[in-house]
Design a protein around this motif. Structure first.
Motif, PDB file in Angstrom:
ATOM      1  N   ALA A 221       8.643   1.154   1.564  1.00  0.00           N
ATOM      2  CA  ALA A 221       9.300   2.295   0.916  1.00  0.00           C
ATOM      3  C   ALA A 221       8.276   3.361   0.544  1.00  0.00           C
ATOM      4  CB  ALA A 221      10.053   1.824  -0.329  1.00  0.00           C
ATOM      5  N   SER A 222       7.090   2.955   0.143  1.00  0.00           N
ATOM      6  CA  SER A 222       6.059   3.906  -0.259  1.00  0.00           C
ATOM      7  C   SER A 222       5.454   4.644   0.931  1.00  0.00           C
ATOM      8  CB  SER A 222       4.952   3.186  -1.027  1.00  0.00           C
ATOM      9  OG  SER A 222       3.918   4.067  -1.357  1.00  0.00           O
ATOM     10  N   VAL A 223       5.252   3.966   2.046  1.00  0.00           N
ATOM     11  CA  VAL A 223       4.587   4.600   3.185  1.00  0.00           C
ATOM     12  C   VAL A 223       5.552   5.394   4.062  1.00  0.00           C
ATOM     13  CG1 VAL A 223       2.797   2.837   3.238  1.00  0.00           C
ATOM     14  CG2 VAL A 223       4.764   2.614   4.757  1.00  0.00           C
ATOM     15  N   SER A 224       6.827   5.248   3.824  1.00  0.00           N
ATOM     16  CA  SER A 224       7.823   5.939   4.645  1.00  0.00           C
ATOM     17  C   SER A 224       7.577   7.445   4.647  1.00  0.00           C
ATOM     18  CB  SER A 224       9.222   5.639   4.115  1.00  0.00           C
ATOM     19  OG  SER A 224      10.187   6.349   4.854  1.00  0.00           O
ATOM     20  N   GLY A 225       7.386   8.010   5.827  1.00  0.00           N
ATOM     21  CA  GLY A 225       7.177   9.441   5.978  1.00  0.00           C
ATOM     22  C   GLY A 225       5.766   9.909   5.679  1.00  0.00           C
ATOM     23  N   ARG A 226       4.830   8.998   5.452  1.00  0.00           N
ATOM     24  CA  ARG A 226       3.461   9.374   5.090  1.00  0.00           C
ATOM     25  C   ARG A 226       2.443   9.061   6.177  1.00  0.00           C
ATOM     26  NH1 ARG A 226       2.437   6.334  -0.316  1.00  0.00           N
ATOM     27  NH2 ARG A 226       0.383   7.279  -0.106  1.00  0.00           N
ATOM     28  N   LEU A 227       2.886   8.671   7.358  1.00  0.00           N
ATOM     29  CA  LEU A 227       2.004   8.309   8.474  1.00  0.00           C
ATOM     30  C   LEU A 227       1.027   7.194   8.086  1.00  0.00           C
ATOM     31  CD1 LEU A 227       1.230  11.840   9.936  1.00  0.00           C
ATOM     32  CD2 LEU A 227       2.909  10.179  10.763  1.00  0.00           C
ATOM     33  N   LEU A 228       1.514   6.233   7.310  1.00  0.00           N
ATOM     34  CA  LEU A 228       0.747   5.067   6.890  1.00  0.00           C
ATOM     35  C   LEU A 228       1.480   3.823   7.361  1.00  0.00           C
ATOM     36  CD1 LEU A 228       0.006   6.106   3.196  1.00  0.00           C
ATOM     37  CD2 LEU A 228      -1.514   6.339   5.149  1.00  0.00           C
ATOM     38  N   TYR A 229       0.835   2.676   7.240  1.00  0.00           N
ATOM     39  CA  TYR A 229       1.469   1.411   7.565  1.00  0.00           C
ATOM     40  C   TYR A 229       1.103   0.378   6.503  1.00  0.00           C
ATOM     41  CZ  TYR A 229      -3.162   0.195   9.349  1.00  0.00           C
ATOM     42  OH  TYR A 229      -4.499  -0.051   9.465  1.00  0.00           O
ATOM     43  N   CYS A 230       1.825  -0.727   6.488  1.00  0.00           N
ATOM     44  CA  CYS A 230       1.590  -1.790   5.510  1.00  0.00           C
ATOM     45  C   CYS A 230       0.942  -2.987   6.176  1.00  0.00           C
ATOM     46  CB  CYS A 230       2.908  -2.235   4.888  1.00  0.00           C
ATOM     47  SG  CYS A 230       3.679  -0.961   3.884  1.00  0.00           S
ATOM     48  N   ASP A 231       0.023  -3.612   5.468  1.00  0.00           N
ATOM     49  CA  ASP A 231      -0.609  -4.836   5.947  1.00  0.00           C
ATOM     50  C   ASP A 231      -1.008  -5.675   4.745  1.00  0.00           C
ATOM     51  OD1 ASP A 231      -1.536  -6.706   7.718  1.00  0.00           O
ATOM     52  OD2 ASP A 231      -3.209  -5.504   8.459  1.00  0.00           O
ATOM     53  N   ARG A 232      -1.296  -6.941   4.988  1.00  0.00           N
ATOM     54  CA  ARG A 232      -1.727  -7.847   3.919  1.00  0.00           C
ATOM     55  C   ARG A 232      -3.034  -7.381   3.304  1.00  0.00           C
ATOM     56  NH1 ARG A 232       0.931 -11.685   1.480  1.00  0.00           N
ATOM     57  NH2 ARG A 232       2.382 -12.809   2.753  1.00  0.00           N
ATOM     58  N   ASN A 233      -3.164  -7.594   2.016  1.00  0.00           N
ATOM     59  CA  ASN A 233      -4.414  -7.325   1.323  1.00  0.00           C
ATOM     60  C   ASN A 233      -5.399  -8.423   1.717  1.00  0.00           C
ATOM     61  OD1 ASN A 233      -6.519  -7.064  -0.471  1.00  0.00           O
ATOM     62  ND2 ASN A 233      -5.229  -6.758  -2.250  1.00  0.00           N
ATOM     63  N   PRO A 234      -6.510  -8.086   2.377  1.00  0.00           N
ATOM     64  CA  PRO A 234      -7.435  -9.130   2.835  1.00  0.00           C
ATOM     65  C   PRO A 234      -8.056  -9.921   1.702  1.00  0.00           C
ATOM     66  CG  PRO A 234      -8.382  -6.949   3.159  1.00  0.00           C
ATOM     67  CD  PRO A 234      -6.960  -6.745   2.730  1.00  0.00           C
ATOM     68  N   ARG A 235      -8.225  -9.313   0.539  1.00  0.00           N
ATOM     69  CA  ARG A 235      -8.801 -10.052  -0.592  1.00  0.00           C
ATOM     70  C   ARG A 235      -7.849 -11.137  -1.068  1.00  0.00           C
ATOM     71  NH1 ARG A 235     -11.084  -4.583  -2.478  1.00  0.00           N
ATOM     72  NH2 ARG A 235      -8.920  -4.198  -2.994  1.00  0.00           N
ATOM     73  N   VAL A 236      -6.553 -10.882  -0.999  1.00  0.00           N
ATOM     74  CA  VAL A 236      -5.579 -11.890  -1.392  1.00  0.00           C
ATOM     75  C   VAL A 236      -5.375 -12.890  -0.261  1.00  0.00           C
ATOM     76  CG1 VAL A 236      -3.160 -12.264  -2.035  1.00  0.00           C
ATOM     77  CG2 VAL A 236      -4.415 -10.343  -3.000  1.00  0.00           C
ATOM     78  N   ALA A 237      -5.254 -12.386   0.973  1.00  0.00           N
ATOM     79  CA  ALA A 237      -4.987 -13.248   2.125  1.00  0.00           C
ATOM     80  C   ALA A 237      -6.109 -14.256   2.360  1.00  0.00           C
ATOM     81  CB  ALA A 237      -4.777 -12.399   3.376  1.00  0.00           C
ATOM     82  N   TYR A 238      -7.347 -13.866   2.106  1.00  0.00           N
ATOM     83  CA  TYR A 238      -8.486 -14.749   2.361  1.00  0.00           C
ATOM     84  C   TYR A 238      -9.104 -15.317   1.095  1.00  0.00           C
ATOM     85  CZ  TYR A 238      -7.909 -12.749   6.941  1.00  0.00           C
ATOM     86  OH  TYR A 238      -7.369 -12.338   8.126  1.00  0.00           O
ATOM     87  N   GLY A 239      -8.395 -15.215  -0.010  1.00  0.00           N
ATOM     88  CA  GLY A 239      -8.817 -15.847  -1.247  1.00  0.00           C
ATOM     89  C   GLY A 239     -10.055 -15.253  -1.893  1.00  0.00           C
ATOM     90  N   GLN A 240     -10.277 -13.947  -1.752  1.00  0.00           N
ATOM     91  CA  GLN A 240     -11.459 -13.334  -2.327  1.00  0.00           C
ATOM     92  C   GLN A 240     -11.190 -12.642  -3.658  1.00  0.00           C
ATOM     93  OE1 GLN A 240     -12.909 -10.720   0.667  1.00  0.00           O
ATOM     94  NE2 GLN A 240     -13.381 -12.351   2.086  1.00  0.00           N
ATOM     95  N   VAL A 241     -10.011 -12.828  -4.217  1.00  0.00           N
ATOM     96  CA  VAL A 241      -9.688 -12.204  -5.497  1.00  0.00           C
ATOM     97  C   VAL A 241     -10.468 -12.902  -6.599  1.00  0.00           C
ATOM     98  CG1 VAL A 241      -7.847 -11.706  -7.137  1.00  0.00           C
ATOM     99  CG2 VAL A 241      -7.394 -11.588  -4.694  1.00  0.00           C
ATOM    100  N   GLN A 242     -11.117 -12.119  -7.426  1.00  0.00           N
ATOM    101  CA  GLN A 242     -11.888 -12.695  -8.520  1.00  0.00           C
ATOM    102  C   GLN A 242     -10.945 -13.197  -9.599  1.00  0.00           C
ATOM    103  OE1 GLN A 242     -14.607  -9.751  -9.917  1.00  0.00           O
ATOM    104  NE2 GLN A 242     -15.883  -9.853  -8.095  1.00  0.00           N
ATOM    105  N   GLN A 243     -11.230 -14.373 -10.099  1.00  0.00           N
ATOM    106  CA  GLN A 243     -10.432 -14.941 -11.166  1.00  0.00           C
ATOM    107  C   GLN A 243     -10.811 -14.269 -12.479  1.00  0.00           C
ATOM    108  OE1 GLN A 243      -7.981 -17.095 -10.661  1.00  0.00           O
ATOM    109  NE2 GLN A 243      -8.436 -16.929  -8.486  1.00  0.00           N
TER     110      GLN A 243
END
Length: 90
Positions: A55-77
């Protein structure tokens, strides 16, 4: 100093303290990122669901993808808060 000036100065101090204590939005890591265009990698990672991102990227020439920090477990606790004053002995 008049009462009105005092009230305005107090309100300004409260607002500034709130802004100084706020966590920047970029520091939060959500699972979905808006990518492309004006955003550097990994993009604007502020979306909990794929639908929110779409909904946010609609009409903005952007796309959505997974956050690599979350997908690969790099989020700091989050670090636990330490006590700043000693506890009185019993």
């Amino acid at each position: 100093m008049t009462r009105t000036q005092f009230v305005l100065a107090t309100l300004a101090a409260i607002v500034l303290a709130g802004i100084a204590d706020a966590t920047p939005a970029a520091a939060r890591d959500y699972p979905w990122c808006a990518q492309g265009g004006e955003y550097d990698y990994p993009g604007e990672c502020a979306y909990s669901t794929y639908e929110q991102c779409q909904a946010s990227v609609s009409g903005r020439l952007l796309y959505c993808d997974r956050n690599p920090r979350v997908a690969y477990g790099q989020v700091q606790q989050p670090q636990p808060h330490r006590r700043t004053r000693p506890v009185a002995p019993y």
